[in-house]
Design a protein around this motif. Structure first.
Motif, PDB file in Angstrom:
ATOM      1  N   THR A  25     -26.887  91.847  27.540  1.00  0.00           N
ATOM      2  CA  THR A  25     -26.461  92.568  26.343  1.00  0.00           C
ATOM      3  C   THR A  25     -26.701  91.793  25.042  1.00  0.00           C
ATOM      4  O   THR A  25     -26.444  92.327  23.959  1.00  0.00           O
ATOM      5  CB  THR A  25     -24.965  92.942  26.426  1.00  0.00           C
ATOM      6  N   THR A  26     -27.155  90.550  25.143  1.00  0.00           N
ATOM      7  CA  THR A  26     -27.476  89.756  23.957  1.00  0.00           C
ATOM      8  C   THR A  26     -28.861  89.143  24.150  1.00  0.00           C
ATOM      9  O   THR A  26     -29.477  89.321  25.205  1.00  0.00           O
ATOM     10  CB  THR A  26     -26.458  88.609  23.740  1.00  0.00           C
ATOM     11  N   LYS A  27     -29.296  88.414  23.155  1.00  0.00           N
ATOM     12  CA  LYS A  27     -30.570  87.692  23.265  1.00  0.00           C
ATOM     13  C   LYS A  27     -30.345  86.207  23.548  1.00  0.00           C
ATOM     14  O   LYS A  27     -31.258  85.407  23.461  1.00  0.00           O
ATOM     15  CB  LYS A  27     -31.373  87.865  21.962  1.00  0.00           C
ATOM     16  N   PHE A  28     -29.105  85.858  23.887  1.00  0.00           N
ATOM     17  CA  PHE A  28     -28.792  84.471  24.186  1.00  0.00           C
ATOM     18  C   PHE A  28     -29.277  84.093  25.577  1.00  0.00           C
ATOM     19  O   PHE A  28     -29.212  84.889  26.514  1.00  0.00           O
ATOM     20  CB  PHE A  28     -27.278  84.209  24.104  1.00  0.00           C
ATOM     21  N   THR A  29     -29.737  82.854  25.708  1.00  0.00           N
ATOM     22  CA  THR A  29     -30.118  82.314  27.015  1.00  0.00           C
ATOM     23  C   THR A  29     -28.851  81.840  27.726  1.00  0.00           C
ATOM     24  O   THR A  29     -27.785  81.701  27.091  1.00  0.00           O
ATOM     25  CB  THR A  29     -31.073  81.112  26.859  1.00  0.00           C
ATOM     26  N   ILE A  95     -20.723  88.132  17.781  1.00  0.00           N
ATOM     27  CA  ILE A  95     -21.691  87.200  17.189  1.00  0.00           C
ATOM     28  C   ILE A  95     -23.105  87.749  17.362  1.00  0.00           C
ATOM     29  O   ILE A  95     -23.899  87.771  16.421  1.00  0.00           O
ATOM     30  CB  ILE A  95     -21.596  85.794  17.850  1.00  0.00           C
ATOM     31  N   ALA A  96     -23.415  88.225  18.553  1.00  0.00           N
ATOM     32  CA  ALA A  96     -24.755  88.761  18.819  1.00  0.00           C
ATOM     33  C   ALA A  96     -25.049  89.992  17.959  1.00  0.00           C
ATOM     34  O   ALA A  96     -26.144  90.120  17.391  1.00  0.00           O
ATOM     35  CB  ALA A  96     -24.900  89.105  20.303  1.00  0.00           C
ATOM     36  N   THR A  97     -24.092  90.883  17.849  1.00  0.00           N
ATOM     37  CA  THR A  97     -24.295  92.109  17.068  1.00  0.00           C
ATOM     38  C   THR A  97     -24.554  91.788  15.612  1.00  0.00           C
ATOM     39  O   THR A  97     -25.422  92.391  14.983  1.00  0.00           O
ATOM     40  CB  THR A  97     -23.065  93.034  17.188  1.00  0.00           C
ATOM     41  N   THR A  98     -23.810  90.831  15.069  1.00  0.00           N
ATOM     42  CA  THR A  98     -23.948  90.528  13.653  1.00  0.00           C
ATOM     43  C   THR A  98     -25.089  89.572  13.344  1.00  0.00           C
ATOM     44  O   THR A  98     -25.494  89.468  12.191  1.00  0.00           O
ATOM     45  CB  THR A  98     -22.635  89.955  13.087  1.00  0.00           C
ATOM     46  N   GLN A 100     -28.010  88.983  15.870  1.00  0.00           N
ATOM     47  CA  GLN A 100     -29.232  89.227  16.612  1.00  0.00           C
ATOM     48  C   GLN A 100     -29.726  90.666  16.545  1.00  0.00           C
ATOM     49  O   GLN A 100     -30.886  90.924  16.799  1.00  0.00           O
ATOM     50  CB  GLN A 100     -29.032  88.900  18.101  1.00  0.00           C
ATOM     51  N   GLY A 101     -28.854  91.566  16.253  1.00  0.00           N
ATOM     52  CA  GLY A 101     -29.238  92.973  16.267  1.00  0.00           C
ATOM     53  C   GLY A 101     -30.233  93.300  15.165  1.00  0.00           C
ATOM     54  O   GLY A 101     -30.371  92.558  14.189  1.00  0.00           O
ATOM     55  N   PRO A 189     -23.132  91.257   2.634  1.00  0.00           N
ATOM     56  CA  PRO A 189     -23.859  90.133   2.023  1.00  0.00           C
ATOM     57  C   PRO A 189     -24.577  89.204   3.002  1.00  0.00           C
ATOM     58  O   PRO A 189     -25.545  88.560   2.627  1.00  0.00           O
ATOM     59  CB  PRO A 189     -22.772  89.385   1.250  1.00  0.00           C
ATOM     60  N   ASN A 190     -24.137  89.138   4.232  1.00  0.00           N
ATOM     61  CA  ASN A 190     -24.764  88.225   5.201  1.00  0.00           C
ATOM     62  C   ASN A 190     -25.873  88.876   6.016  1.00  0.00           C
ATOM     63  O   ASN A 190     -26.380  88.291   6.953  1.00  0.00           O
ATOM     64  CB  ASN A 190     -23.695  87.646   6.136  1.00  0.00           C
ATOM     65  N   ILE A 191     -26.232  90.122   5.659  1.00  0.00           N
ATOM     66  CA  ILE A 191     -27.243  90.831   6.444  1.00  0.00           C
ATOM     67  C   ILE A 191     -28.510  90.956   5.634  1.00  0.00           C
ATOM     68  O   ILE A 191     -28.543  91.260   4.505  1.00  0.00           O
ATOM     69  CB  ILE A 191     -26.707  92.208   6.865  1.00  0.00           C
TER      70      ILE A 191
END
Length: 191
Positions: A25-29, A95-98, A100-101, A189-191
């Motif tokens: 569900t994320t791009k984390f290894t 964290i992934a949604t904000t 990596q998405g 602001p962080n996107i």
């Protein structure tokens, strides 16, 4: 009593099943997931992040800001099962949604935080509340009427509200933020 202790221990352990779900569900290894987990457990030895600790963490990043209002809304968004605590899976998915998405996914997450009533719409009151919370977070002092949260919220709604209902649905919010750099800088602001 032994059962409760067992539950407490397993809540801090990362299982292969959890790793597989998080990898899917994320791009984390797996290595990154384990590193995030180590840091999470170091900061939250119980395996759960409560509101008080969440506020403490934000305060470290924004030492001059008043973080409580913003944290209340961010915490609500991250605590997807509404149990009053953020576990590691909720934390890493947030964290992934904000981070990596794609842009639409990240803006949808911001929309969900702004949608305080959870009705799929952002009205002027909700927008004013979150803009005020962001000002508090950043330690901004508002002096001019043009920069008052309520004035800004009304202007944003007027600009982005395509269907004329004086509210923003998720599609209007995402499209408006994507098509207007100034609005995106203000609301996300962080996107």
């Amino acid at each position: 009593m032994g059962n409760q202790q067992h539950k407490r221990i397993t809540s801090t352990e990362l299982t292969q099943k959890q790793i597989a779900v998080l990898k899917a569900t994320t791009k984390f290894t797996e290595k990154e997931i384990r590193e995030w987990h180590e840091g999470f457990i170091r900061d939250c030895p119980t395996g759960r992040l409560d509101k008080k600790k969440f506020i403490e963490i934000f305060q470290a990043f924004y030492p001059k800001g008043q973080v409580e209002n913003y944290c209340k809304h961010a915490f609500r968004t991250f605590d997807t099962n509404n149990d009053g605590r953020i576990d590691f899976q909720e934390f890493l998915l947030a964290i992934a949604t904000t981070s990596q998405g794609d842009l639409d996914t990240r803006l949808a997450a911001v929309f969900d935080m702004y949608d305080i009533s959870n009705d799929g719409l952002i009205d002027e009151k909700e927008l004013t509340t979150l803009i005020s919370a962001m000002y508090d977070l950043l330690g901004e002092i508002v002096c001019k009427d043009d920069y008052e949260p309520k004035t800004i919220a009304a202007a944003v709604i007027e600009k982005l509200d395509v269907n004329g209902d004086k509210k923003l649905n998720k599609a209007e919010f995402i499209a408006g933020c994507k098509n207007n750099q100034i609005v995106r800088q203000l609301l996300a602001p962080n996107i």
